[in-house]
Design a protein around this motif. Structure first.
Motif, PDB file in Angstrom:
ATOM      1  N   GLN A 296      90.144  17.015  69.313  1.00 56.75           N
ATOM      2  CA  GLN A 296      88.783  16.567  69.004  1.00 56.75           C
ATOM      3  C   GLN A 296      88.110  17.501  68.004  1.00 56.75           C
ATOM      4  N   ILE A 299      89.514  16.778  64.532  1.00 54.89           N
ATOM      5  CA  ILE A 299      88.932  15.564  63.952  1.00 54.89           C
ATOM      6  C   ILE A 299      87.490  15.813  63.515  1.00 54.89           C
ATOM      7  N   ILE A 303      89.593  17.270  59.702  1.00 51.16           N
ATOM      8  CA  ILE A 303      90.322  16.154  59.098  1.00 51.16           C
ATOM      9  C   ILE A 303      89.452  15.457  58.070  1.00 51.16           C
ATOM     10  N   GLY A 307      92.924  11.680  56.137  1.00 51.99           N
ATOM     11  CA  GLY A 307      93.752  11.881  57.317  1.00 51.99           C
ATOM     12  C   GLY A 307      94.575  13.139  57.339  1.00 51.99           C
ATOM     13  N   LYS A 319      86.214  19.466  56.797  1.00 49.01           N
ATOM     14  CA  LYS A 319      85.544  18.164  56.734  1.00 49.01           C
ATOM     15  C   LYS A 319      84.250  18.267  55.942  1.00 49.01           C
ATOM     16  N   TRP A 338     100.127  17.340  62.117  1.00 52.90           N
ATOM     17  CA  TRP A 338      98.987  16.595  62.644  1.00 52.90           C
ATOM     18  C   TRP A 338      99.441  15.252  63.200  1.00 52.90           C
ATOM     19  N   LEU A 342      99.343  14.000  67.062  1.00 46.91           N
ATOM     20  CA  LEU A 342      98.714  12.739  67.449  1.00 46.91           C
ATOM     21  C   LEU A 342      99.682  11.864  68.246  1.00 46.91           C
ATOM     22  N   ARG A 353      92.587   5.739  69.934  1.00 51.69           N
ATOM     23  CA  ARG A 353      91.997   6.584  68.887  1.00 51.69           C
ATOM     24  C   ARG A 353      93.052   7.442  68.206  1.00 51.69           C
ATOM     25  N   TYR A 354      94.103   7.803  68.936  1.00 48.99           N
ATOM     26  CA  TYR A 354      95.156   8.602  68.315  1.00 48.99           C
ATOM     27  C   TYR A 354      95.984   7.753  67.350  1.00 48.99           C
ATOM     28  N   ASP A 356      94.725   5.209  65.739  1.00 48.17           N
ATOM     29  CA  ASP A 356      93.833   5.028  64.588  1.00 48.17           C
ATOM     30  C   ASP A 356      94.012   6.167  63.589  1.00 48.17           C
ATOM     31  N   GLN A 357      94.041   7.393  64.104  1.00 50.16           N
ATOM     32  CA  GLN A 357      94.202   8.552  63.224  1.00 50.16           C
ATOM     33  C   GLN A 357      95.591   8.566  62.580  1.00 50.16           C
ATOM     34  N   SER A 361      96.300   8.596  58.473  1.00 47.94           N
ATOM     35  CA  SER A 361      97.153   9.616  57.864  1.00 47.94           C
ATOM     36  C   SER A 361      98.349   8.992  57.153  1.00 47.94           C
TER      37      SER A 361
END
Length: 668
Positions: A296, A299, A303, A307, A319, A338, A342, A353-354, A356-357, A361
């Motif tokens: 978290q 992110i 990130i 990604g 960021k 990364w 994930l 959500r993982y 999604d990331q 990426s």
């Protein structure tokens, strides 16, 4: 079904080689306190087509299976690494991706390559079990343990598929020798070994294969060693007076750049990959919570839009700084690790959500790092400038860390694209695919997906199943898709779809049932997190960029009548971009016409492309840019207004793939 997905005869020929061998050690599940929510499909169960499938195939054919194995093995024979020598990582990095490639396309030719690579490496193992590139007097120094980690990961990856007990025995001997030199009874603090600059992170990351070795053997000494490594993190040492305190500081949500250990992004995440494996064994909730909180923090603070993260390979509050010019931004090794991290969390938690990331990426930072033909990778992948192929860190090996590492994330994609769950299956990646599953009722069935996603948001999936059966299909609803429509056999799915979750379709499924999904592909203008008036555009999972091949303005040349432009966004920050079906530059995957207004308030349309394609000519030196000042001026957009040192004249030298690598290819 997509013609690229026709089953290959060679997969059937090699399928037997992937089956477990009877009479081996007890199943790993007997040694795990925690079972994954989602699991990868068995090797050989999935074919991917379309753009992603093509990139996977190129990676396998032109990089991974084209590797000169002898160059990777030679340093293990010589054992002459001393200061700053990390050639020992290359075999394991390459080999773990080769095993992923073999599992995806298990052909006889690929089997020959992986067998040779293991055989040649094992010939270098010393009588005491050591496999590495350092002479005896330099053991435990610099990158020695880091290299042993990758040797172990490679051997264990081979054992996972081939189930040869001799390979597991060789891996045990490597680990036993390390325990003798740096284990609990050695008097050595492993967390203070390795290169001094990264404060023990590199050596500590050997936790991952040690935990995996316990999972495969059940031998208590490996679990004891794994727990010992974690305990060392809280002990003061000569590199870090407080200890590196990874778990404690992750639980306290300490900013990454302020953690007691070095803020080295790649090595830190590698340690947490090992912590995930140790959590599976012990069920220690602090290990999971620390892993979740760290991810978290990454992110939230690091990130960037495409990604990935890091500046000069370290965490840097990136960021907030991502719209600044970055020297050495977004290392490929960071992107890869990364994505692997994930993937660990997706397996453990089943949280979308993982995924999604992972998708962001994949479609941006990772694809942008691979050369178009798949034969090489970049070291850094910035948000403006030129795409530059990675330099050679060790010319004798013809390799760099990022070239060795990039394929590991690309070839991990089939592992998370479609997954199995206790109550059915999960769809995480939307691409043309053919997947083979075993249902909860123990019958074989297939799922065929047809789509142009993310070029468009339309996806169609068809089930082929012998008998009717009730189970669940979990469809990932990306966090960016604000309005998603699902139909089953033409009937609209009545439950509300929530962005950033799975839509769970539980029903009795019949042969030829059809699921259709329409994702919301609205584009949005994203403001720079730092607060300066810079903006970028994201469409679905894809970030857009200007490319000088599409907008070839240079200082004093082809300057448009109006100089200053702003993105023409709507009140909700959406922007009405238009897909160009036949892009004017063949190397570019997606091109869009983007509405802008000039100083007089007149509307214009300017071309932008997907970030992965931006700058991807590699040798032509074309320039690209993601973050655009508002308003922007084409007279300065691509040149030195922000300190770039780029020569854009026609006779400027262009970056090339290392000449030695090209020579090797010519000789082959």
């Amino acid at each position: 079904m997509h013609p690229r997905l026709t089953p290959v005869l060679s997969i059937l020929i090699c399928a037997a080689s992937l089956l477990p061998v009877a009479g081996q050690i007890k199943p790993e599940s007997k040694r795990l306190s925690i079972q994954d929510k989602f699991t990868a499909l068995p090797y050989g169960s999935l074919s991917i087509g379309g753009f992603i499938g093509e990139k996977i195939d190129l990676c396998i054919d032109h990089r991974v299976m084209a590797q000169d194995i002898e160059r990777l093995i030679a340093p293990f024979r010589l054992r002459n690494d001393e200061f700053w020598g990390f050639r020992s990582e290359f075999w394991g990095k390459w080999f773990t991706s080769a095993m992923l490639g073999y599992g995806y396309t298990p052909t006889p030719a690929h089997r020959t390559i992986i067998d040779k690579a293991v055989k040649e490496l094992l010939l270098t193992q010393t009588a005491d079990g050591y496999i590495g590139t350092y002479p005896d007097e330099h053991h435990l120094k610099d990158w020695d343990i880091w290299g042993r980690k990758y040797v172990l990961l490679g051997l264990l990856a081979y054992y996972d598929q081939v189930k040869d007990p001799k390979i597991l025995d060789a891996a045990e001997r490597v680990a036993d020798h390390l325990i003798l030199e740096a284990g609990p009874q050695s008097g050595v603090n492993l967390a203070e070994t390795g290169w001094i600059g990264w404060k023990g992170l590199a050596s500590s990351s050997v936790l991952e294969p040690v935990a995996l070795l316990y999972q495969k053997t059940g031998k208590q000494k490996y679990l004891d060693f794994a727990e010992h490594i974690v305990q060392l993190w809280n002990k003061p040492n000569k590199l870090t007076p407080t200890g590196i305190r990874l778990v404690e500081e992750a639980l306290n949500e300490t900013p990454l750049w302020e953690m007691s250990g070095a803020p080295k992004a790649y090595e830190m995440m590698s340690c947490f990959e090992g912590l995930c494996e140790l959590y599976r064994i012990t069920g220690n909730h602090d290990y999971l919570k620390a892993s979740q909180l760290l991810i978290q923090s990454i992110i939230r603070d690091e990130i960037m839009l495409v990604g990935s993260g890091s500046l000069a390979e370290i965490w840097c509050n990136g960021k907030m700084r991502q719209n600044d010019p970055m020297y050495q931004g977004l290392e490929t090794c960071v992107t890869v690790t990364w994505m692997k991290y994930l993937y660990q969390m997706l397996r453990l938690t089943g949280e979308s959500r993982y995924a999604d990331q992972l998708e962001i990426s994949l479609y941006n930072a990772l694809l942008a790092s691979q050369t178009p033909n798949g034969e090489w990778w970049s070291y850094y992948t910035g948000l403006m400038g030129e795409r530059v192929p990675s330099h050679l860190q060790f010319p004798d090996v013809v390799m760099s860390c990022c070239v060795a590492n990039g394929p590991r994330a690309m070839l991990l994609s089939p592992s998370w694209a479609l997954m199995a769950s206790a109550d059915g299956i999960a769809v995480n990646l939307y691409a043309p695919m053919h997947g083979k599953f075993q249902s909860p009722g123990n019958q074989s069935f297939t799922l065929d997906i047809s789509t142009r996603y993310p070029v468009t948001g339309k996806v169609e999936a068809t089930l082929s199943i012998p008998r009717k059966e009730r189970f669940s299909i979990h469809l990932r609803i990306p966090g960016w898709s604000r309005n998603t429509v699902i139909t089953i056999n033409g009937q609209r799915y009545r439950q509300k779809t929530v962005p950033g979750t799975y839509a769970t379709l539980e029903r009795v499924w019949s042969d030829q049932d059809k699921i259709e999904i329409s994702f919301d592909m609205t584009s949005y203008v994203v403001d720079a997190p730092s607060g300066v008036p810079d903006a970028a555009i994201q469409r679905g999972p894809v970030v857009l960029a200007f490319d000088s091949r599409l907008v070839p303005f240079r200082h004093g040349v082809d300057v448009p009548p109006m100089y200053r432009y702003s993105f023409m966004k709507n009140k909700d920050r959406s922007i009405d971009v238009t897909l160009v079906e036949n892009p004017p530059v063949k190397e570019i995957w997606m091109t869009f016409q983007v509405p802008v207004t000039d100083e007089a308030g007149m509307r214009h349309e300017l071309p932008m492309c997907d970030y992965a394609s931006a700058g991807n000519s590699w040798k032509e030196g074309n320039l690209f840019r993601v973050w655009i000042p508002q308003p922007f001026d084409f007279r300065h957009l691509y040149i030195n207004n922000l300190g770039w040192r780029i020569n854009v004249t026609d006779n400027a030298p262009r970056p090339e793939i290392p000449a030695m690598y090209q020579k090797e290819k010519d000789l082959q």
